[in-house]
Motif scaffolding. Structure first.
Motif, PDB file in Angstrom:
ATOM      1  N   LEU A  56       0.573  -1.368  -0.115  1.00  0.00           N
ATOM      2  CA  LEU A  56      -0.121  -0.106  -0.181  1.00  0.00           C
ATOM      3  C   LEU A  56       0.947   1.407   0.044  1.00  0.00           C
ATOM      4  N   GLN A  57       0.866   2.238  -0.932  1.00  0.00           N
ATOM      5  CA  GLN A  57       1.614   3.386  -1.170  1.00  0.00           C
ATOM      6  C   GLN A  57       0.547   4.439  -0.710  1.00  0.00           C
ATOM      7  N   LEU A  58       0.953   4.863   0.609  1.00  0.00           N
ATOM      8  CA  LEU A  58       0.084   5.979   1.086  1.00  0.00           C
ATOM      9  C   LEU A  58       0.008   7.423   0.270  1.00  0.00           C
ATOM     10  N   ASN A  59      -0.906   8.055   0.361  1.00  0.00           N
ATOM     11  CA  ASN A  59      -1.146   9.276  -0.332  1.00  0.00           C
ATOM     12  C   ASN A  59      -0.950  10.379   0.819  1.00  0.00           C
TER      13      ASN A  59
ATOM     14  N   GLU B 166      -3.825  12.366   2.320  1.00  0.00           N
ATOM     15  CA  GLU B 166      -4.851  12.022   3.117  1.00  0.00           C
ATOM     16  C   GLU B 166      -4.568  11.167   4.274  1.00  0.00           C
ATOM     17  N   GLU B 167      -5.248  11.235   5.091  1.00  0.00           N
ATOM     18  CA  GLU B 167      -5.006  10.569   6.447  1.00  0.00           C
ATOM     19  C   GLU B 167      -4.902   9.015   6.335  1.00  0.00           C
ATOM     20  N   PRO B 168      -3.600   8.746   6.835  1.00  0.00           N
ATOM     21  CA  PRO B 168      -3.196   7.025   6.839  1.00  0.00           C
ATOM     22  C   PRO B 168      -4.107   6.146   7.079  1.00  0.00           C
ATOM     23  N   GLU B 169      -5.021   6.625   8.420  1.00  0.00           N
ATOM     24  CA  GLU B 169      -6.047   5.553   8.997  1.00  0.00           C
ATOM     25  C   GLU B 169      -7.001   5.393   8.116  1.00  0.00           C
ATOM     26  N   GLN B 170      -7.560   6.587   7.328  1.00  0.00           N
ATOM     27  CA  GLN B 170      -8.649   6.627   6.291  1.00  0.00           C
ATOM     28  C   GLN B 170      -8.151   5.977   5.223  1.00  0.00           C
ATOM     29  N   GLN B 171      -6.798   5.745   4.649  1.00  0.00           N
ATOM     30  CA  GLN B 171      -6.548   5.102   3.529  1.00  0.00           C
ATOM     31  C   GLN B 171      -6.518   3.486   3.818  1.00  0.00           C
ATOM     32  N   VAL B 172      -6.137   3.124   5.070  1.00  0.00           N
ATOM     33  CA  VAL B 172      -5.888   1.780   5.555  1.00  0.00           C
ATOM     34  C   VAL B 172      -7.260   1.236   5.656  1.00  0.00           C
ATOM     35  N   ARG B 173      -8.242   1.900   6.188  1.00  0.00           N
ATOM     36  CA  ARG B 173      -9.612   1.572   6.502  1.00  0.00           C
ATOM     37  C   ARG B 173     -10.235   1.336   4.893  1.00  0.00           C
ATOM     38  N   GLN B 174     -10.153   2.287   4.049  1.00  0.00           N
ATOM     39  CA  GLN B 174     -10.614   1.968   2.707  1.00  0.00           C
ATOM     40  C   GLN B 174     -10.116   0.716   2.189  1.00  0.00           C
TER      41      GLN B 174
END
Length: 270
Positions: free
Chosen positions: A190-193, A196-204
């Motif tokens: 997973l390449q984080l943006n 955007e909040e990291p927690e939100q990206q992981v949750r998605q």
């Protein structure tokens, strides 16, 4: 090692023969001076290696004449692109209904990308107008693409496709839509943006993977987004079709087990 012997000695011998053995590595392989003469190293790679001052474990193994490739392993050809297309049973003239279909197609393509552990860097949207219909410019449709950071998240694909649609759609009557994802890279990381909040990206990502798991076991139509319940939605109807009639759903786990008479227990999620 035989490749190295061929390129570095036998080609230069009159009898076109060379004999390199493991014991002779220090006197043969290690004596190869230009990096470009080593099998697997081209001009650009040699430049990078010289700049970094490293060789790498695979190239180190090659320097000993060792190739760890397993020749008996079945090779699965990776897709060059992943897409989805469908022809409507009637012309769509309502923009909101078309947006619903695009969201559904983004969801379907995202499912297939994650199944292949692939991420897309080039997304395209094709819109075909009603048969015999041409717009003010004389065109019977449009096909546009946009480059994006590598992703297989349904949310990212949806946002990208809707942006293309919003920019180029001018209230034309639509008879078919196609979505295509190309320039793929294959990775499960997973390449984080940064925006955007990291927690939100992981949750998605977790949400997408849960949906994939359910659909793999019970079929794509077993759980759909709430917008598919709106007028114009096609995902539920298409989930009960088979083969090419599924219009892009075929190939997603679970779809093949449904016959044309099956009834799925559809649920909407927000």
């Amino acid at each position: 090692m035989s490749k190295l012997a061929l390129d570095n000695e036998s080609k230069h011998n009159k009898d076109m023969k060379a004999e390199w053995r493991y014991a002779s590595v220090p006197d043969t392989v290690w004596k190869i001076a230009p990096l470009e003469d080593m099998w697997g190293i081209g001009r650009r790679t040699a430049k990078k290696l010289r700049k970094m001052g490293i060789l790498g474990t695979q190239l180190y193994a090659h320097s000993w004449g060792i190739d760890r490739s397993f020749l008996g392993q079945t090779y699965k050809l990776k897709s060059k692109s992943i897409g989805n297309a469908q022809v409507f049973p009637r012309d769509y003239t309502n923009k909101q209904q078309l947006e619903v279909v695009i969201k559904e197609m983004a969801d379907q393509v995202g499912t297939r990308l994650r199944r292949e552990e692939a991420k897309v860097q080039l997304v395209s949207l094709g819109i075909g107008f009603s048969l015999g219909y041409t717009d003010w410019s004389g065109k019977g449709g449009f096909h546009q693409q946009v480059r994006i950071p590598a992703t297989n998240a349904t949310k990212d694909l949806t946002k990208c496709l809707l942006c293309i649609f919003e920019k180029y759609y001018k209230q034309q009557d639509v008879h078919n839509i196609s979505v295509n994802c190309s320039d793929l890279i294959y990775t499960s990381s997973l390449q984080l943006n940064l925006f955007e909040e990291p927690e939100q990206q992981v949750r998605q990502l977790k949400t997408d993977l849960v949906l994939d798991t359910i659909r793999k076991k019970f079929g794509f139509g077993s759980i759909v987004h709430a917008h598919s319940l709106l007028e114009g939605g096609r995902a539920i109807a298409r989930s009960s079709l088979v083969g090419g009639d599924a219009g892009g759903l075929a190939g997603i786990e679970g779809v093949e087990t449904h016959d044309s008479q099956s009834k799925t227990n559809e649920k909407g999620i927000s």
